[in-house]
Scaffold this motif. Structure first.
Motif, PDB file in Angstrom:
ATOM      1  N   ALA A 300     -12.444  71.226 -61.860  1.00 20.00           N
ATOM      2  CA  ALA A 300     -11.932  70.063 -61.133  1.00 20.00           C
ATOM      3  C   ALA A 300     -12.709  68.805 -61.514  1.00 20.00           C
ATOM      4  CB  ALA A 300     -12.022  70.304 -59.625  1.00 20.00           C
ATOM      5  N   MET A 301     -13.987  68.961 -61.798  1.00 19.42           N
ATOM      6  CA  MET A 301     -14.784  67.825 -62.281  1.00 19.42           C
ATOM      7  C   MET A 301     -14.282  67.371 -63.647  1.00 19.42           C
ATOM      8  SD  MET A 301     -17.615  66.634 -60.549  1.00 19.42           S
ATOM      9  CE  MET A 301     -18.923  66.302 -61.735  1.00 19.42           C
ATOM     10  N   LYS A 302     -13.973  68.325 -64.495  1.00 17.57           N
ATOM     11  CA  LYS A 302     -13.506  67.996 -65.844  1.00 17.57           C
ATOM     12  C   LYS A 302     -12.186  67.231 -65.820  1.00 17.57           C
ATOM     13  CE  LYS A 302     -15.574  72.216 -67.788  1.00 17.57           C
ATOM     14  NZ  LYS A 302     -15.271  73.546 -68.384  1.00 17.57           N
ATOM     15  N   THR A 303     -11.304  67.602 -64.890  1.00 13.05           N
ATOM     16  CA  THR A 303     -10.003  66.938 -64.801  1.00 13.05           C
ATOM     17  C   THR A 303     -10.061  65.630 -64.022  1.00 13.05           C
ATOM     18  OG1 THR A 303      -9.401  68.189 -62.802  1.00 13.05           O
ATOM     19  CG2 THR A 303      -8.776  69.135 -64.931  1.00 13.05           C
ATOM     20  N   GLY A 304     -11.206  65.342 -63.387  1.00  9.08           N
ATOM     21  CA  GLY A 304     -11.337  64.108 -62.617  1.00  9.08           C
ATOM     22  C   GLY A 304     -10.875  64.221 -61.178  1.00  9.08           C
ATOM     23  N   ASP A 305     -10.482  65.433 -60.739  1.00 11.08           N
ATOM     24  CA  ASP A 305     -10.068  65.617 -59.345  1.00 11.08           C
ATOM     25  C   ASP A 305     -11.264  65.591 -58.403  1.00 11.08           C
ATOM     26  OD1 ASP A 305      -7.291  65.886 -59.794  1.00 11.08           O
ATOM     27  OD2 ASP A 305      -7.575  67.939 -60.472  1.00 11.08           O
ATOM     28  N   VAL A 306     -12.433  65.919 -58.925  1.00  8.02           N
ATOM     29  CA  VAL A 306     -13.672  65.880 -58.151  1.00  8.02           C
ATOM     30  C   VAL A 306     -14.658  64.992 -58.884  1.00  8.02           C
ATOM     31  CG1 VAL A 306     -15.674  67.262 -57.458  1.00  8.02           C
ATOM     32  CG2 VAL A 306     -13.377  68.105 -57.000  1.00  8.02           C
ATOM     33  N   ASP A 307     -15.365  64.137 -58.131  1.00  9.51           N
ATOM     34  CA  ASP A 307     -16.338  63.217 -58.737  1.00  9.51           C
ATOM     35  C   ASP A 307     -17.767  63.701 -58.577  1.00  9.51           C
ATOM     36  OD1 ASP A 307     -14.463  60.952 -59.399  1.00  9.51           O
ATOM     37  OD2 ASP A 307     -14.145  61.030 -57.237  1.00  9.51           O
ATOM     38  N   MET A 308     -17.961  64.617 -57.634  1.00  7.88           N
ATOM     39  CA  MET A 308     -19.330  65.023 -57.325  1.00  7.88           C
ATOM     40  C   MET A 308     -19.317  66.374 -56.617  1.00  7.88           C
ATOM     41  SD  MET A 308     -21.970  62.912 -54.885  1.00  7.88           S
ATOM     42  CE  MET A 308     -23.680  63.351 -54.704  1.00  7.88           C
ATOM     43  N   TYR A 309     -20.296  67.201 -56.875  1.00  6.60           N
ATOM     44  CA  TYR A 309     -20.460  68.449 -56.121  1.00  6.60           C
ATOM     45  C   TYR A 309     -21.880  68.950 -56.303  1.00  6.60           C
ATOM     46  CZ  TYR A 309     -20.349  71.720 -60.154  1.00  6.60           C
ATOM     47  OH  TYR A 309     -20.624  72.429 -61.294  1.00  6.60           O
ATOM     48  N   VAL A 310     -22.264  69.925 -55.494  1.00  8.79           N
ATOM     49  CA  VAL A 310     -23.593  70.526 -55.602  1.00  8.79           C
ATOM     50  C   VAL A 310     -23.446  71.901 -56.239  1.00  8.79           C
ATOM     51  CG1 VAL A 310     -25.605  71.385 -54.353  1.00  8.79           C
ATOM     52  CG2 VAL A 310     -24.464  69.292 -53.580  1.00  8.79           C
ATOM     53  N   ASP A 311     -24.176  72.117 -57.339  1.00  9.42           N
ATOM     54  CA  ASP A 311     -24.188  73.430 -57.988  1.00  9.42           C
ATOM     55  C   ASP A 311     -25.623  73.934 -57.993  1.00  9.42           C
ATOM     56  OD1 ASP A 311     -23.413  75.709 -59.479  1.00  9.42           O
ATOM     57  OD2 ASP A 311     -21.932  74.548 -60.580  1.00  9.42           O
ATOM     58  N   TYR A 312     -25.864  74.996 -58.727  1.00 11.63           N
ATOM     59  CA  TYR A 312     -27.185  75.607 -58.763  1.00 11.63           C
ATOM     60  C   TYR A 312     -27.599  75.809 -60.215  1.00 11.63           C
ATOM     61  CZ  TYR A 312     -25.897  76.410 -53.921  1.00 11.63           C
ATOM     62  OH  TYR A 312     -25.475  76.224 -52.627  1.00 11.63           O
ATOM     63  N   THR A 313     -28.866  75.529 -60.496  1.00 11.89           N
ATOM     64  CA  THR A 313     -29.330  75.573 -61.894  1.00 11.89           C
ATOM     65  C   THR A 313     -29.078  76.933 -62.534  1.00 11.89           C
ATOM     66  OG1 THR A 313     -31.552  76.086 -61.038  1.00 11.89           O
ATOM     67  CG2 THR A 313     -31.090  73.796 -61.604  1.00 11.89           C
ATOM     68  N   GLY A 314     -29.311  77.999 -61.778  1.00 13.86           N
ATOM     69  CA  GLY A 314     -29.125  79.346 -62.331  1.00 13.86           C
ATOM     70  C   GLY A 314     -27.681  79.630 -62.685  1.00 13.86           C
ATOM     71  N   THR A 315     -26.751  79.135 -61.854  1.00 16.91           N
ATOM     72  CA  THR A 315     -25.325  79.355 -62.116  1.00 16.91           C
ATOM     73  C   THR A 315     -24.909  78.685 -63.420  1.00 16.91           C
ATOM     74  OG1 THR A 315     -24.856  79.453 -59.746  1.00 16.91           O
ATOM     75  CG2 THR A 315     -22.997  79.037 -61.211  1.00 16.91           C
ATOM     76  N   ILE A 316     -25.311  77.440 -63.596  1.00 12.08           N
ATOM     77  CA  ILE A 316     -24.930  76.711 -64.807  1.00 12.08           C
ATOM     78  C   ILE A 316     -25.649  77.277 -66.035  1.00 12.08           C
ATOM     79  CG2 ILE A 316     -24.987  74.466 -65.955  1.00 12.08           C
ATOM     80  CD1 ILE A 316     -24.670  73.200 -63.201  1.00 12.08           C
ATOM     81  N   TYR A 317     -26.937  77.558 -65.880  1.00 15.20           N
ATOM     82  CA  TYR A 317     -27.737  78.073 -67.001  1.00 15.20           C
ATOM     83  C   TYR A 317     -27.214  79.424 -67.488  1.00 15.20           C
ATOM     84  CZ  TYR A 317     -32.013  79.053 -69.686  1.00 15.20           C
ATOM     85  OH  TYR A 317     -32.918  79.334 -70.693  1.00 15.20           O
ATOM     86  N   GLY A 318     -26.950  80.324 -66.542  1.00 13.02           N
ATOM     87  CA  GLY A 318     -26.555  81.678 -66.917  1.00 13.02           C
ATOM     88  C   GLY A 318     -25.070  81.862 -67.113  1.00 13.02           C
ATOM     89  N   SER A 319     -24.262  81.285 -66.191  1.00 13.00           N
ATOM     90  CA  SER A 319     -22.824  81.544 -66.218  1.00 13.00           C
ATOM     91  C   SER A 319     -22.065  80.550 -67.083  1.00 13.00           C
ATOM     92  CB  SER A 319     -22.273  81.505 -64.786  1.00 13.00           C
ATOM     93  OG  SER A 319     -20.903  81.823 -64.765  1.00 13.00           O
ATOM     94  N   VAL A 320     -22.354  79.250 -66.932  1.00 10.84           N
ATOM     95  CA  VAL A 320     -21.625  78.218 -67.678  1.00 10.84           C
ATOM     96  C   VAL A 320     -22.134  78.112 -69.123  1.00 10.84           C
ATOM     97  CG1 VAL A 320     -21.039  75.768 -67.793  1.00 10.84           C
ATOM     98  CG2 VAL A 320     -21.144  76.924 -65.573  1.00 10.84           C
ATOM     99  N   LEU A 321     -23.449  78.025 -69.269  1.00 11.98           N
ATOM    100  CA  LEU A 321     -24.023  77.854 -70.604  1.00 11.98           C
ATOM    101  C   LEU A 321     -24.238  79.190 -71.312  1.00 11.98           C
ATOM    102  CD1 LEU A 321     -26.663  75.069 -69.779  1.00 11.98           C
ATOM    103  CD2 LEU A 321     -24.318  74.802 -70.619  1.00 11.98           C
ATOM    104  N   GLY A 322     -24.250  80.282 -70.563  1.00 13.17           N
ATOM    105  CA  GLY A 322     -24.383  81.615 -71.158  1.00 13.17           C
ATOM    106  C   GLY A 322     -25.727  81.890 -71.792  1.00 13.17           C
ATOM    107  N   LEU A 323     -26.796  81.307 -71.234  1.00 12.70           N
ATOM    108  CA  LEU A 323     -28.136  81.485 -71.802  1.00 12.70           C
ATOM    109  C   LEU A 323     -28.839  82.691 -71.189  1.00 12.70           C
ATOM    110  CD1 LEU A 323     -29.198  77.719 -71.797  1.00 12.70           C
ATOM    111  CD2 LEU A 323     -28.313  79.058 -73.712  1.00 12.70           C
ATOM    112  N   GLU A 324     -29.841  83.196 -71.886  1.00 11.17           N
ATOM    113  CA  GLU A 324     -30.593  84.367 -71.434  1.00 11.17           C
ATOM    114  C   GLU A 324     -31.424  84.016 -70.202  1.00 11.17           C
ATOM    115  OE1 GLU A 324     -30.418  87.466 -72.633  1.00 11.17           O
ATOM    116  OE2 GLU A 324     -28.858  86.789 -74.019  1.00 11.17           O
ATOM    117  N   PRO A 325     -31.655  84.996 -69.304  1.00  5.32           N
ATOM    118  CA  PRO A 325     -32.449  84.744 -68.098  1.00  5.32           C
ATOM    119  C   PRO A 325     -33.801  84.116 -68.413  1.00  5.32           C
ATOM    120  CG  PRO A 325     -31.405  86.881 -67.953  1.00  5.32           C
ATOM    121  CD  PRO A 325     -31.120  86.374 -69.331  1.00  5.32           C
ATOM    122  N   ASN A 326     -34.191  83.177 -67.562  1.00  6.63           N
ATOM    123  CA  ASN A 326     -35.439  82.433 -67.760  1.00  6.63           C
ATOM    124  C   ASN A 326     -35.980  82.067 -66.383  1.00  6.63           C
ATOM    125  OD1 ASN A 326     -37.505  80.674 -68.391  1.00  6.63           O
ATOM    126  ND2 ASN A 326     -36.325  79.502 -69.893  1.00  6.63           N
TER     127      ASN A 326
END
Length: 523
Positions: A300-326
């Protein structure tokens, strides 16, 4: 079990919210039904006349019907964004099959001699269609329409997952917080609406069916009067609902939309940001609550339907970016900040002050029985225990897959259960262990034992506000304002705030507002 007085108290205290969601549900459902009829009936007529098109059209309608509704919504978000559009399109697509099938069945069932007689008296094909075929097929067509109309009410509850509102919000919020009164507050009005729609279409069925084809006995004057009152009242209510929802919509203020995922903490933070911004700036905030997983809000952020939200570093690091646990908190945050800017041109603000990381939890009785304090202790007896994690936890590499690589865990059985029902299963001794978030209010509610991650496997999940370029350009004052929250939030504070919602059944908006008020962040 829920006591009747609990439901009555909840209903009376939240009547305005329930009424608003009920109006949303009516509008969405009626609009979807009307469009379904306008598409389905003509399409059924066309494929009846043009036989080669019948099989492919029916095949497509059947395939759509077989697609899981949540999957269909997921496919639509990148195309239509969030909100009412994908919800209405989803319900329309699911409603087409009964309407098309019954239209075809109704037209095909007409006696060929009747059609020959109509042609014999000089009627044109179009006149045969609307003067003979459609009136004779009306009862069968209306049966399909009634089926679609009633099922549309239930399907529209899924609209809550993509921020379209409706009674589904109450149902899923109630499931999430184990609040049966809230579930019933959404389910009962939905059932009443389904029955009302079925009754209205039964009236319309009589009106469009020729008297010679009506099998029922003639209606009494009293019944006819009631039917007229119901139709008139329905039209007035529909007109009034559209006026009600559009009152006071115009505003010269800058308006931003803040999204959230589908759990209590996210809603609390969403309201916190809303009140903090609106009370201290001239910016107006719209909300898209309970949008499901992080990936849906990010889309929704990518399409511009949402301008702001709260996420979590671990979710983006592991799930979105697909990086190894750190486990390096600073490294994870900096990587997330840099990659979100590079890949999406989103700005990650400073962490809000608490780490809502994954953890494993069990009843204190089970922990005492097996002498379990850490996840390493769990390894020794895991083959005797049933684990009920969320579906997300099962699938992600930085969750169960990686966890079993770090710790030698071999459970007796893994039974995925999404949301708060897994806590219910744990309390009812149907499982022995669940995954949880460290700031989850349900941990306090059910007095569970949280196991220590002694090998530091789980990623840090620091809460981070994410904004798009529009906010930076049009209302940059929001950034400094939001960054103040880190001085007031921590893990203990968030557990208490979540507990007030999950156990004490306070409204998320009230919990957020009172917190800001108590800390002099708003006046």
């Amino acid at each position: 079990m829920i006591k009747m007085n609990e439901f009555i108290n909840y209903f009376s205290q939240n009547f305005s919210t329930i009424f608003g969601l009920f109006i949303d549900h009516i509008q969405l459902t009626i609009l979807a039904i009307i469009i379904s009829i306008l598409i389905g009936v003509p399409l059924g007529i066309i494929i009846t006349y043009f036989k080669p098109s019948k099989k492919p059209v029916m095949a497509i309608a059947n395939i759509i019907q077989a697609i899981p509704s949540m999957a269909l919504l997921g496919f639509m978000i990148p195309l239509l964004g969030i909100g009412t559009k994908p919800a209405i399109v989803m319900v329309i697509l699911y409603s087409l099959l009964p309407i098309i099938k019954n239209t075809v069945a109704g037209l095909d069932s007409i006696n060929s001699d009747t059609l020959e007689a109509a042609k014999g008296i000089g009627l044109t094909p179009m006149q045969v269609l609307y003067k003979v075929q459609i009136p004779l097929a009306a009862p069968v067509i209306m049966a399909g329409v009634r089926i679609s109309a009633v099922s549309s009410v239930g399907l529209m509850t899924l609209a809550a997952f993509i921020g379209a509102g409706g009674l589904g919000y109450l149902v899923y919020a109630g499931i999430r917080t184990v609040n049966n009164a809230q579930i019933l507050a959404g389910a009962i009005p939905a059932c009443i609406l389904a029955l009302l729609i079925d009754y209205i279409f039964s009236i319309l069925e009589v009106l469009v069916t020729p008297k010679c084809n009506q099998l029922a006995s003639p209606q009494s004057k009293g019944k006819k009067l009631i039917d007229k009152i119901v139709i008139i009242a329905t039209c007035i209510c529909l007109a009034g609902s559209f006026v009600y929802t559009n009152l006071g919509k115009t505003s010269d203020k800058i308006t931003i939309n803040i999204g959230s995922m589908d759990f209590s903490e996210q809603e609390i933070l969403n309201y916190m940001l809303k009140y903090l911004i609106e009370k201290n700036t001239d910016v107006e905030v719209n909300q898209s609550l309970s949008l499901g997983s992080s990936s849906i809000v990010l889309d929704a952020m990518k399409t511009g339907d949402v301008d702001m939200y709260v996420d979590y570093t671990g979710t983006i690091y592991g799930s979105v970016l697909g990086l190894e646990p750190n486990s390096d908190v600073e490294a994870v945050y900096n990587t997330v900040k840099d990659e979100m800017k590079k890949q999406y041109n989103f700005t990650v603000l400073e962490p809000l002050g608490f780490n809502n990381t994954y953890t494993l939890a069990m009843s204190k009785q089970t922990a005492d029985k097996y002498n379990i304090e850490t996840i390493s202790d769990l390894c020794k007896v895991s083959n005797q225990l049933i684990f009920s994690p969320t579906l997300t936890f099962v699938e992600r590499k930085d969750c169960l897959v990686g966890l079993q690589e770090t710790y030698p865990l071999q459970f007796k059985e893994v039974i995925p259960i999404d949301g708060s029902p897994r806590y219910t299963a744990l309390v009812n001794n149907e499982c022995d262990l669940v995954d949880a978030f460290s700031t989850d209010g349900l941990l306090k509610k059910f007095d569970l034992k949280v196991l220590t991650d002694d090998k530091n496997f789980f990623l840090p999940y620091n809460a981070i506000p994410i904004i798009n370029q529009r906010i930076k350009d049009e209302c940059p004052e929001i950034i400094e304002l939001v960054n103040q929250l880190q001085n007031y939030l921590n893990e203990e504070v968030m557990v208490d705030l979540n507990y007030k919602v999950d156990e004490e059944k306070q409204k998320t908006k009230d919990v957020a507002y009172n917190f800001l008020l108590e800390n002099n962040l708003i006046k």
